[in-house]
Design a protein around this motif. Sequence first.
Motif, PDB file in Angstrom:
ATOM      1  N   VAL A   1       0.904  -0.687   0.107  1.00  0.00           N
ATOM      2  CA  VAL A   1      -0.197   0.331  -0.152  1.00  0.00           C
ATOM      3  C   VAL A   1       0.815   1.110   0.368  1.00  0.00           C
ATOM      4  CG1 VAL A   1      -1.688   1.510   1.169  1.00  0.00           C
ATOM      5  CG2 VAL A   1      -2.276  -0.743   1.515  1.00  0.00           C
ATOM      6  N   CYS A   2       0.713   1.411  -1.669  1.00  0.00           N
ATOM      7  CA  CYS A   2       1.467   2.928  -1.196  1.00  0.00           C
ATOM      8  C   CYS A   2       2.811   2.925  -1.139  1.00  0.00           C
ATOM      9  CB  CYS A   2       0.901   4.203  -0.278  1.00  0.00           C
ATOM     10  SG  CYS A   2       1.903   5.686  -0.755  1.00  0.00           S
ATOM     11  N   LEU A   3       4.012   3.318   0.011  1.00  0.00           N
ATOM     12  CA  LEU A   3       5.129   3.431  -0.190  1.00  0.00           C
ATOM     13  C   LEU A   3       5.354   1.378   0.161  1.00  0.00           C
ATOM     14  CD1 LEU A   3       7.989   4.747   0.333  1.00  0.00           C
ATOM     15  CD2 LEU A   3       7.371   3.652   3.138  1.00  0.00           C
TER      16      LEU A   3
ATOM     17  N   MET B   1       3.167  -0.318  -2.381  1.00  0.00           N
ATOM     18  CA  MET B   1       4.025  -0.625  -3.701  1.00  0.00           C
ATOM     19  C   MET B   1       4.955  -0.572  -3.890  1.00  0.00           C
ATOM     20  SD  MET B   1       1.057   0.352  -7.050  1.00  0.00           S
ATOM     21  CE  MET B   1       2.412   1.626  -7.826  1.00  0.00           C
ATOM     22  N   GLN B   2       5.658   0.960  -3.093  1.00  0.00           N
ATOM     23  CA  GLN B   2       6.829   1.821  -4.643  1.00  0.00           C
ATOM     24  C   GLN B   2       7.987   0.408  -4.268  1.00  0.00           C
ATOM     25  OE1 GLN B   2       7.001   5.469  -2.536  1.00  0.00           O
ATOM     26  NE2 GLN B   2       5.658   6.574  -3.973  1.00  0.00           N
ATOM     27  N   LEU B   3       8.099   0.580  -2.782  1.00  0.00           N
ATOM     28  CA  LEU B   3       8.769  -0.630  -1.853  1.00  0.00           C
ATOM     29  C   LEU B   3       9.165  -1.838  -2.812  1.00  0.00           C
ATOM     30  CD1 LEU B   3       9.571   0.174   1.139  1.00  0.00           C
ATOM     31  CD2 LEU B   3      10.389   1.510  -0.738  1.00  0.00           C
TER      32      LEU B   3
ATOM     33  N   THR C   1      14.137   7.578  -5.228  1.00  0.00           N
ATOM     34  CA  THR C   1      14.715   8.866  -4.936  1.00  0.00           C
ATOM     35  C   THR C   1      14.962   8.953  -3.558  1.00  0.00           C
ATOM     36  OG1 THR C   1      13.200  10.526  -6.785  1.00  0.00           O
ATOM     37  CG2 THR C   1      15.710   9.442  -7.397  1.00  0.00           C
ATOM     38  N   GLU C   2      13.348   9.332  -2.563  1.00  0.00           N
ATOM     39  CA  GLU C   2      13.834   9.164  -1.190  1.00  0.00           C
ATOM     40  C   GLU C   2      14.216   9.297  -0.569  1.00  0.00           C
ATOM     41  OE1 GLU C   2       9.601   8.530  -0.345  1.00  0.00           O
ATOM     42  OE2 GLU C   2       9.631   9.474   1.526  1.00  0.00           O
ATOM     43  N   PHE C   3      14.238   8.106  -0.981  1.00  0.00           N
ATOM     44  CA  PHE C   3      15.957   7.321  -0.226  1.00  0.00           C
ATOM     45  C   PHE C   3      17.213   7.337  -1.174  1.00  0.00           C
ATOM     46  CE2 PHE C   3      11.398   4.838   0.283  1.00  0.00           C
ATOM     47  CZ  PHE C   3      11.691   5.307   1.461  1.00  0.00           C
TER      48      PHE C   3
ATOM     49  N   HIS D   1      -5.301   9.409  -1.975  1.00  0.00           N
ATOM     50  CA  HIS D   1      -4.244   9.031  -2.206  1.00  0.00           C
ATOM     51  C   HIS D   1      -3.886  10.117  -1.681  1.00  0.00           C
ATOM     52  CE1 HIS D   1      -5.546   7.874  -6.186  1.00  0.00           C
ATOM     53  NE2 HIS D   1      -3.966   7.145  -6.675  1.00  0.00           N
ATOM     54  N   ARG D   2      -2.459  10.370  -0.814  1.00  0.00           N
ATOM     55  CA  ARG D   2      -2.028  11.089  -0.230  1.00  0.00           C
ATOM     56  C   ARG D   2       0.290   9.789  -0.038  1.00  0.00           C
ATOM     57  NH1 ARG D   2       0.811  11.272   5.148  1.00  0.00           N
ATOM     58  NH2 ARG D   2       0.062  13.160   5.886  1.00  0.00           N
ATOM     59  N   HIS D   3       0.119  10.379  -1.138  1.00  0.00           N
ATOM     60  CA  HIS D   3       2.457  10.692  -1.385  1.00  0.00           C
ATOM     61  C   HIS D   3       2.695  12.199  -2.614  1.00  0.00           C
ATOM     62  CE1 HIS D   3       1.274   9.098  -6.282  1.00  0.00           C
ATOM     63  NE2 HIS D   3      -0.161   9.364  -5.485  1.00  0.00           N
ATOM     64  N   ARG D   4       4.158  12.032  -1.857  1.00  0.00           N
ATOM     65  CA  ARG D   4       4.758  12.459  -2.892  1.00  0.00           C
ATOM     66  C   ARG D   4       5.658  11.821  -4.309  1.00  0.00           C
ATOM     67  NH1 ARG D   4       5.674  14.655   1.991  1.00  0.00           N
ATOM     68  NH2 ARG D   4       5.070  17.130   1.832  1.00  0.00           N
ATOM     69  N   PHE D   5       5.906  10.889  -3.993  1.00  0.00           N
ATOM     70  CA  PHE D   5       6.895  10.124  -4.811  1.00  0.00           C
ATOM     71  C   PHE D   5       5.923   8.829  -6.474  1.00  0.00           C
ATOM     72  CE2 PHE D   5       9.147  11.066  -1.467  1.00  0.00           C
ATOM     73  CZ  PHE D   5      10.347  11.964  -2.028  1.00  0.00           C
ATOM     74  N   GLU D   6       6.347   8.646  -7.164  1.00  0.00           N
ATOM     75  CA  GLU D   6       5.594   7.906  -7.748  1.00  0.00           C
ATOM     76  C   GLU D   6       6.505   6.476  -8.706  1.00  0.00           C
ATOM     77  OE1 GLU D   6       4.091   9.583 -11.218  1.00  0.00           O
ATOM     78  OE2 GLU D   6       5.137  11.059 -11.810  1.00  0.00           O
TER      79      GLU D   6
HETATM   80  N1  GLN Z   1       1.965   7.549   1.854  1.00  0.00           N
HETATM   81  C1  GLN Z   1       2.890   6.777   1.652  1.00  0.00           C
HETATM   82  O1  GLN Z   1       3.674   5.775   1.962  1.00  0.00           O
HETATM   83  C2  GLN Z   1       3.889   7.954   1.142  1.00  0.00           C
HETATM   84  C3  GLN Z   1       5.374   7.116   0.574  1.00  0.00           C
HETATM   85  C4  GLN Z   1       6.132   7.870  -0.051  1.00  0.00           C
HETATM   86  N2  GLN Z   1       6.266   8.285   1.480  1.00  0.00           N
HETATM   87  C5  GLN Z   1       5.264   9.513  -0.711  1.00  0.00           C
HETATM   88  O2  GLN Z   1       5.335  10.158  -0.321  1.00  0.00           O
HETATM   89  O3  GLN Z   1       5.043   8.579  -2.548  1.00  0.00           O
END
Ligand code: GLN
Length: 214
Positions: A23-25, A27-29, A47-49, A103-108
Amino acid sequence: MGVLNECSVSLCSYPAAPVSAGVCLGMQLAVCEFARNVLGWEDANSTEFNPESSHPVVIDMPEHNPGQMGGTMRLGKRRTMFKSSNSVMRKLYGDVEYVDERHRHRFEVNPELKHHFEGKGLQFVGQDVEGERMEIIELENHCYFVGVQYHPEFTSRPMKPSPPYFGLLLAAAGKLPSYLAKGCRLSPRDTYSDRSDSSSPETDLSDLKFLSLS
Ligand SMILES: NC(=O)CC[C@H](N)C(=O)O
């Protein structure tokens, strides 16, 4: 089984979890882990990390001004279009063409690298209306390895569980294939699931017959 977050991926690297929902982060991970383990990009990262990664598979969104955290998140209800009629997640949502989730995120996920993932079986089955933002992932030929960029928990209700989470529980219990085969009913007499559009159904609890998954 696992709902992935920033802690659990390092403990349970892809594809060790037999069923998984990011979920959110998360999925990114999952995308980072797939890039490292399947695509062979050892330093793949968000790029967040690691802003210096040579394989930035998750990147800042254009709306995000790096270094400025205030008021720059992609927030609220957004539409996700299903790109495949053969998607497990689409079936769980009731075989709809799109879903509106919060939604609630800064990265994609980096859309320029999408074809590398799809060529190896990680499909972006849900995307935004413009087809620029990757919203739902599904691993081909796997019983349930999915991820969503949005937050489905915001609209999950006791009588109307969020499809990505409900699918995770069904998959972990070995019940997902039969649930899908029965048209997303636990049994022909299933009166548990609320199928209205309401996110807060007013079903009379005393009338419900609670079904066991066994
Ligand atoms: N809500 C989250 O899990 C945010 C994930 C990640 N830090 C982002 O901003 O995209």
